[in-house]
Design a protein around this motif. Structure first.
Motif, PDB file in Angstrom:
ATOM      1  N   UNK A  17       0.872  -1.183   0.055  1.00  0.00           N
ATOM      2  CA  UNK A  17      -0.122   0.009  -0.089  1.00  0.00           C
ATOM      3  C   UNK A  17       1.154   1.178   0.082  1.00  0.00           C
ATOM      4  N   UNK A  18       0.569   2.259  -0.966  1.00  0.00           N
ATOM      5  CA  UNK A  18       1.384   3.378  -1.015  1.00  0.00           C
ATOM      6  C   UNK A  18       0.506   4.750  -0.866  1.00  0.00           C
ATOM      7  N   UNK A  19       0.503   5.338   0.106  1.00  0.00           N
ATOM      8  CA  UNK A  19      -0.259   6.544   0.540  1.00  0.00           C
ATOM      9  C   UNK A  19       0.596   7.963   0.738  1.00  0.00           C
ATOM     10  N   UNK A  20      -0.245   8.810   0.096  1.00  0.00           N
ATOM     11  CA  UNK A  20       0.322   9.995   0.185  1.00  0.00           C
ATOM     12  C   UNK A  20      -0.796  11.088   1.178  1.00  0.00           C
ATOM     13  N   UNK A  21      -0.035  11.409   2.224  1.00  0.00           N
ATOM     14  CA  UNK A  21      -0.952  12.301   3.091  1.00  0.00           C
ATOM     15  C   UNK A  21      -0.870  13.664   3.188  1.00  0.00           C
ATOM     16  N   UNK A  22      -1.803  14.385   3.035  1.00  0.00           N
ATOM     17  CA  UNK A  22      -1.488  15.928   2.846  1.00  0.00           C
ATOM     18  C   UNK A  22      -1.586  16.327   4.169  1.00  0.00           C
ATOM     19  N   UNK A  23      -0.432  17.005   4.855  1.00  0.00           N
ATOM     20  CA  UNK A  23      -0.450  17.207   6.081  1.00  0.00           C
ATOM     21  C   UNK A  23      -1.056  18.686   6.556  1.00  0.00           C
ATOM     22  N   UNK A  24      -1.302  18.962   7.738  1.00  0.00           N
ATOM     23  CA  UNK A  24      -1.553  20.221   8.133  1.00  0.00           C
ATOM     24  C   UNK A  24      -0.582  21.490   8.173  1.00  0.00           C
ATOM     25  N   UNK A  25      -1.028  22.498   8.505  1.00  0.00           N
ATOM     26  CA  UNK A  25      -0.056  23.788   8.504  1.00  0.00           C
ATOM     27  C   UNK A  25       0.330  24.406   9.689  1.00  0.00           C
ATOM     28  N   UNK A  26       0.112  23.610  10.918  1.00  0.00           N
ATOM     29  CA  UNK A  26       0.620  24.199  12.271  1.00  0.00           C
ATOM     30  C   UNK A  26       1.468  23.086  12.616  1.00  0.00           C
ATOM     31  N   UNK A  27       2.231  23.611  13.659  1.00  0.00           N
ATOM     32  CA  UNK A  27       3.240  22.696  14.098  1.00  0.00           C
ATOM     33  C   UNK A  27       2.440  21.422  15.022  1.00  0.00           C
ATOM     34  N   UNK A  28       1.820  22.096  15.854  1.00  0.00           N
ATOM     35  CA  UNK A  28       1.061  20.895  16.783  1.00  0.00           C
ATOM     36  C   UNK A  28       0.338  20.015  16.193  1.00  0.00           C
ATOM     37  N   UNK A  29      -0.424  20.443  15.099  1.00  0.00           N
ATOM     38  CA  UNK A  29      -1.371  19.576  14.129  1.00  0.00           C
ATOM     39  C   UNK A  29      -0.348  18.555  13.436  1.00  0.00           C
ATOM     40  N   UNK A  30       0.625  19.022  13.003  1.00  0.00           N
ATOM     41  CA  UNK A  30       1.579  17.921  12.311  1.00  0.00           C
ATOM     42  C   UNK A  30       2.146  16.918  13.090  1.00  0.00           C
ATOM     43  N   UNK A  31       2.516  17.447  14.392  1.00  0.00           N
ATOM     44  CA  UNK A  31       2.995  16.315  15.355  1.00  0.00           C
ATOM     45  C   UNK A  31       1.898  15.263  15.690  1.00  0.00           C
ATOM     46  N   UNK A  32       0.567  15.525  15.859  1.00  0.00           N
ATOM     47  CA  UNK A  32      -0.725  14.967  16.278  1.00  0.00           C
ATOM     48  C   UNK A  32      -0.955  13.971  15.066  1.00  0.00           C
ATOM     49  N   UNK A  33      -0.542  14.490  13.713  1.00  0.00           N
ATOM     50  CA  UNK A  33      -0.742  13.516  12.532  1.00  0.00           C
ATOM     51  C   UNK A  33       0.047  12.536  12.728  1.00  0.00           C
ATOM     52  N   UNK A  34       1.031  12.499  13.566  1.00  0.00           N
ATOM     53  CA  UNK A  34       1.973  11.099  13.577  1.00  0.00           C
ATOM     54  C   UNK A  34       1.260  10.045  14.030  1.00  0.00           C
ATOM     55  N   UNK A  35       0.138  10.348  14.885  1.00  0.00           N
ATOM     56  CA  UNK A  35      -0.683   9.112  15.403  1.00  0.00           C
ATOM     57  C   UNK A  35      -1.191   8.581  14.233  1.00  0.00           C
ATOM     58  N   UNK A  65      -4.800  10.591   1.563  1.00  0.00           N
ATOM     59  CA  UNK A  65      -5.478  11.186   2.670  1.00  0.00           C
ATOM     60  C   UNK A  65      -5.352  12.499   2.861  1.00  0.00           C
ATOM     61  N   UNK A  66      -6.336  13.798   2.885  1.00  0.00           N
ATOM     62  CA  UNK A  66      -6.284  14.841   3.019  1.00  0.00           C
ATOM     63  C   UNK A  66      -6.605  15.654   4.454  1.00  0.00           C
ATOM     64  N   UNK A  67      -5.815  15.963   5.155  1.00  0.00           N
ATOM     65  CA  UNK A  67      -6.066  16.358   6.663  1.00  0.00           C
ATOM     66  C   UNK A  67      -6.572  17.849   6.683  1.00  0.00           C
ATOM     67  N   UNK A  68      -6.065  18.897   5.862  1.00  0.00           N
ATOM     68  CA  UNK A  68      -6.597  20.136   5.945  1.00  0.00           C
ATOM     69  C   UNK A  68      -8.062  20.127   5.111  1.00  0.00           C
ATOM     70  N   UNK A  69      -8.535  20.995   5.367  1.00  0.00           N
ATOM     71  CA  UNK A  69     -10.174  21.171   4.898  1.00  0.00           C
ATOM     72  C   UNK A  69     -10.216  22.098   3.543  1.00  0.00           C
TER      73      UNK A  69
END
Length: 337
Positions: free
Chosen positions: A1-19, A85-89
């Motif tokens: 499986x090969x996934x592209x995640x579009x990550x958030x734009x804030x430091x804390x949100x990027x850390x939480x995205x590691x979950x 998976x696109x995290x920002x809206x």
């Protein structure tokens, strides 16, 4: 499986995205995860062992930059991703996966972008007793599961854990002339969101002095915008060092890992500290740990509940900031102890 995640734009949100990245690896062993995110976040992404590589997003705040998006989409199309998976809206965050023709594109509806997604989902706040919660990390984890599992909207959260570099810790401490024979406590006085998150600087200064008297070295940490606040806290106090604006983001990860404790508002650095393995004393004012808690089992949360808190406003509408000012220096010292 090969996934592209579009990550958030804030430091804390990027850390939480590691979950989410951890959960994807658990459920799909051997999966390849790439993260498309703002360029500033690449040093943090490099400290996440679940991610193969970070890709700098070609857009800025409020700017689409369509030519650069099209060029990057063509490059990513050759990667053969199975899923995005696109995290920002935002609209622009969903555009590249669409242009790259990634067959499965999951994200939240909004900003007229549902046509760019193959699986557009509505956000699902949940009720815990009388309290409605919508944890940021639950939103991220929810986009990584099937629609059927998403309906439950309650997830066990794997704690983010950033890799640390012992050699870099020694190098940065030497460069900044920090003592190696004293335990360190970090104070993080900044909060990008606004003053309704920020414990008074006078309290930070008093806390720093009390810790220095107890034999600790105190590191005041933050970005270039926090230099003046750091000077207010450190000036004239032996053993208190203003490091604001003097470290890279990856240096901050390593220095936090070296600290005995980190005192922070609800900010990006709070989440970085939690993911570095440090003990965290988290001070909440206008916001709530029901939404953005430090994701660690080594956190103590301090709040002063009053009738108007949490209000989630950037400034106090009444001007008193009691949710912050009534948290005392002694309370923080006791939490650190």
């Amino acid at each position: 499986m090969k996934v592209l995640v579009v990550g958030p734009s804030w430091v804390g949100d990027m850390v939480m995205a590691q979950a989410l990245f951890i959960r994807l690896q658990q459920e799909h062993p051997g999966a390849t995860i790439d993260v498309l995110a703002p360029g500033w976040s690449l040093p943090i992404i490099q400290r996440m062992p679940q991610v193969r590589r970070g890709i700098a997003a070609p857009w800025g705040h409020g700017k689409l930059n369509p030519r650069a998006q099209w060029q990057l989409a063509r490059e990513l199309a050759r990667e053969g991703y199975d899923k995005a998976i696109i995290l920002p809206r935002s609209f622009k965050s969903a555009l590249i996966p669409f242009l790259a023709r990634i067959p499965e594109r999951v994200g939240f509806s909004g900003e007229g972008r549902s046509l760019l997604l193959t699986d557009a989902r509505k956000r699902r706040p949940t009720r815990d007793g009388n309290q409605i919660t919508d944890k940021t990390v639950w939103r991220y984890l929810g986009l990584g599961v099937s629609r059927a599992d998403y309906r439950r909207y309650q997830f066990e959260v794997p704690f983010p854990a950033l890799d640390t570099d012992q050699a870099n810790i020694a190098s940065v401490m030497a460069k900044l002339a920090l003592p190696t024979d004293k335990p360190a406590v970090a104070l993080c006085p900044g909060a990008e969101y606004g003053p309704s998150k920020q414990w008074p600087l006078a309290n930070h200064r008093a806390l720093a002095g009390a810790l220095a008297e107890r034999g600790y070295q105190v590191w005041v940490m933050g970005g270039p915008k926090d230099v003046e606040a750091g000077d207010t806290i450190a000036q004239g106090q032996d053993g208190v060092y203003n490091l604001c604006g003097k470290t890279r983001l990856e240096d901050t990860v390593d220095l936090f890992a070296h600290c005995q404790s980190v005192v922070s508002h609800d900010s990006g650095l709070m989440h970085v500290a939690a993911a570095s393995g440090a003990k965290v004393v988290a001070i909440y004012g206008s916001t709530s740990p029901d939404f953005t808690p430090p994701l660690t089992d080594k956190a103590i949360i301090l709040r002063h509940p009053i009738e108007c808190s949490p209000c989630f406003e950037r400034t106090c509408r009444f001007g008193h900031y009691r949710c912050l000012t009534e948290i005392t220096v002694q309370q923080v010292l006791e939490a650190l102890a």
